[in-house]
Design an enzyme around this catalytic site. Structure first.
Site, PDB file in Angstrom:
ATOM      1  N   ILE A  29       0.848  -1.341  -0.196  1.00  0.00           N
ATOM      2  CA  ILE A  29       0.003   0.058   0.061  1.00  0.00           C
ATOM      3  C   ILE A  29       0.900   1.247   0.176  1.00  0.00           C
ATOM      4  CG2 ILE A  29      -2.083  -1.020   0.997  1.00  0.00           C
ATOM      5  CD1 ILE A  29      -1.045   0.025   3.821  1.00  0.00           C
ATOM      6  N   GLY A  30       2.170   1.271   0.261  1.00  0.00           N
ATOM      7  CA  GLY A  30       3.052   2.301  -0.036  1.00  0.00           C
ATOM      8  C   GLY A  30       4.183   2.098   0.311  1.00  0.00           C
ATOM      9  N   SER A  33       9.664   6.655   4.042  1.00  0.00           N
ATOM     10  CA  SER A  33      11.025   7.161   3.887  1.00  0.00           C
ATOM     11  C   SER A  33      12.060   6.239   3.995  1.00  0.00           C
ATOM     12  CB  SER A  33      11.243   8.303   4.877  1.00  0.00           C
ATOM     13  OG  SER A  33      11.009   8.061   6.168  1.00  0.00           O
ATOM     14  N   PHE A  34      12.011   5.154   4.830  1.00  0.00           N
ATOM     15  CA  PHE A  34      13.054   4.339   5.033  1.00  0.00           C
ATOM     16  C   PHE A  34      12.539   2.733   4.730  1.00  0.00           C
ATOM     17  CE2 PHE A  34      15.869   7.045   6.134  1.00  0.00           C
ATOM     18  CZ  PHE A  34      15.389   7.988   7.310  1.00  0.00           C
ATOM     19  N   GLY A  35      11.393   2.345   3.725  1.00  0.00           N
ATOM     20  CA  GLY A  35      10.759   1.125   3.523  1.00  0.00           C
ATOM     21  C   GLY A  35       9.702   1.174   2.723  1.00  0.00           C
ATOM     22  N   LYS A  36       9.142  -0.074   2.836  1.00  0.00           N
ATOM     23  CA  LYS A  36       7.910  -0.213   1.963  1.00  0.00           C
ATOM     24  C   LYS A  36       6.613  -0.583   3.213  1.00  0.00           C
ATOM     25  CE  LYS A  36       9.620  -1.024  -2.491  1.00  0.00           C
ATOM     26  NZ  LYS A  36       9.804  -2.061  -3.701  1.00  0.00           N
ATOM     27  N   LYS A  52       5.639  -2.483   8.087  1.00  0.00           N
ATOM     28  CA  LYS A  52       6.559  -1.737   7.305  1.00  0.00           C
ATOM     29  C   LYS A  52       7.941  -2.463   7.255  1.00  0.00           C
ATOM     30  CE  LYS A  52       9.020   2.561   7.655  1.00  0.00           C
ATOM     31  NZ  LYS A  52       9.060   3.678   8.509  1.00  0.00           N
ATOM     32  N   ASP A 146       8.398  16.230  11.964  1.00  0.00           N
ATOM     33  CA  ASP A 146       8.178  16.072  10.534  1.00  0.00           C
ATOM     34  C   ASP A 146       6.695  16.161  10.378  1.00  0.00           C
ATOM     35  OD1 ASP A 146       8.840  15.998   7.910  1.00  0.00           O
ATOM     36  OD2 ASP A 146       9.095  13.948   7.885  1.00  0.00           O
TER      37      ASP A 146
END
Length: 414
Positions: A29-30, A33-36, A52, A146
């Site tokens: 699904i996405g 910044s550091f993984g899927k 993740k 962030d």
């Protein structure tokens, strides 16, 4: 024949560490910044989560290990209705995994791109929900650093949840942060000032500035300042000096006043606590207990009939990914077989050393087990102690001094 057995959920040993085999992978699904990220179902409880996963070798090569470890250390000590909460963390030879709350409403960036019109009432509730989350983080000395539409996810009812703690930092006592971190269009003036002249540092008010920028963008469709990732810092600081923020004449006076106080350039004068927010006349009618209990319904509810994310993520995982998740079990079995015959290609010594350190230092977490041990009361009773002693001591302004530095002198995780 034998059909009855196929529907029985598998039984896992309570003392066994949670691992990849305990989950069924449903779809990608996405990308963070550091993984899927993919949707998974825990095989025994049938509960759905987001998982993740981050490739260890890529994280080492890109100097991202420290950020992953930071996120894990912070998230294991947090649980709040308006955060994306961590449930499990584990690893295998290839990847590090974080299993978190599944929120299928999409992030606010996605909905902005879909041209969703957010009403003042909806944004007002978002501000209140996010204020509760920021106050909670502040209680445990955490600056997120962030806050932006991309890092705010909606649940199926439209309530907001903060995600992505990989550049968060933990402050000790009255100290301030001093490194430049964040996403430029959402960063407060004092963060840029620290970069330019050292300045006095910055603290929790930076997250409230980011909340103000985000709320403005949701209402108007663009941000209060024309800042992009490539905008030079001196130009940004000049913008803050000479440009006035324009507020829509269609917005009510109370909303404009709230946004102005969130977007106050001086952090000492900025709204930056729950008490500050609650003191606003505009929010005098707000039932804060109802906000916390998610009893107030947002004006925007995501479409339940569609997946609120870019469908190309699934195609990328199936077609373009060199090590797709759905083939992991077979791939690892093949690697283990090859390793046992000593027929494998060894990685270079330094990389191998770094990967071994990642394996040893990785933080395993199981919230389900923790809750069982605490008598099913759902409370992280030792939360303050764990945040204070474990996380604060290791995380000072984003510098984790204990991770990998002793075995990777060439800086694989700096």
């Amino acid at each position: 024949m034998g059909g009855n057995h196929s529907h029985k959920p598998p039984v896992f040993d309570e003392n066994e560490e949670v691992n990849f085999d305990h989950f069924q992978i449903l779809r990608a699904i996405g990308k963070g910044s550091f993984g899927k990220v993919c949707i998974v179902q825990k095989r025994d409880t049938k509960k759905m989560y987001a998982m993740k996963y981050m490739n260890k070798q890529k994280c080492v090569e890109r100097d991202e290990v420290r950020n992953v470890f930071r996120e894990l250390q912070i998230m294991q000590g947090l649980e709040h209705p308006f955060l994306v909460n961590l449930w499990y963390s584990f690893q295998d030879e290839e990847d590090m995994f974080m299993v978190v709350d599944l929120l299928l409403g999409g992030d606010l960036r996605y909905h902005l791109q879909q041209n969703v019109h957010f009403t003042e009432g909806t944004v007002k509730l978002y501000i209140c929900e996010l204020a509760l989350a920021l106050e909670y983080l502040q209680r445990y000395h955490i600056i997120h650093r962030d806050i932006k539409p991309d890092n705010i996810l909606l649940d199926e009812h439209g309530h907001v949840h903060i995600t992505d703690f990989n550049i968060a930092t933990v402050l000790k006592g009255s100290e301030k942060a001093s490194s430049m971190a964040g996403t430029k269009p959402y960063m407060a003036p004092e963060v840029f000032q620290v970069y330019v002249d050292g300045g006095p540092g910055y603290s929790y008010p930076v997250d409230w500035w980011s909340l103000g920028v985000t709320a403005y963008e949701l209402l108007r469709g663009w941000r209060p300042y024309e800042i992009h990732s490539a905008t030079p810092i001196d130009e940004i600081l000049n913008m803050f000096k000479v440009e006035r923020v324009h507020y829509s004449s269609t917005w009510c006076e109370g909303m404009v006043s709230l946004l102005k106080k969130l977007l106050t350039k001086d952090p000492e004068s900025r709204l930056s606590s729950l008490r500050d927010i609650q003191s606003m006349t505009y929010l005098a009618d707000m039932n804060w207990d109802a906000v916390f209990e998610k009893a107030l319904m947002p004006g925007f509810v995501p479409n339940k009939g569609r997946l609120n994310c870019d469908p190309t993520f699934e195609l990328e995982e199936m077609i373009l990914e060199s090590k797709p998740l759905h083939k992991k079990k077979k791939r690892l079995a093949k690697h283990r077989s090859r390793d046992s015959t000593k027929d494998s290609c060894p990685l270079n010594g330094h990389l191998q050393q770094c990967l071994e350190t990642v394996r040893k230092e990785f933080i395993i977490f199981n919230r389900e087990k923790l809750r069982r041990q605490q008598g099913h009361n759902g409370q992280l009773s030792d939360l303050d102690g764990r945040i204070g002693s474990q996380t604060s001591s290791k995380l000072q302004d984003g510098r984790n001094n204990n991770i990998l530095t002793h075995t990777c002198p060439r800086g694989c995780s700096s």
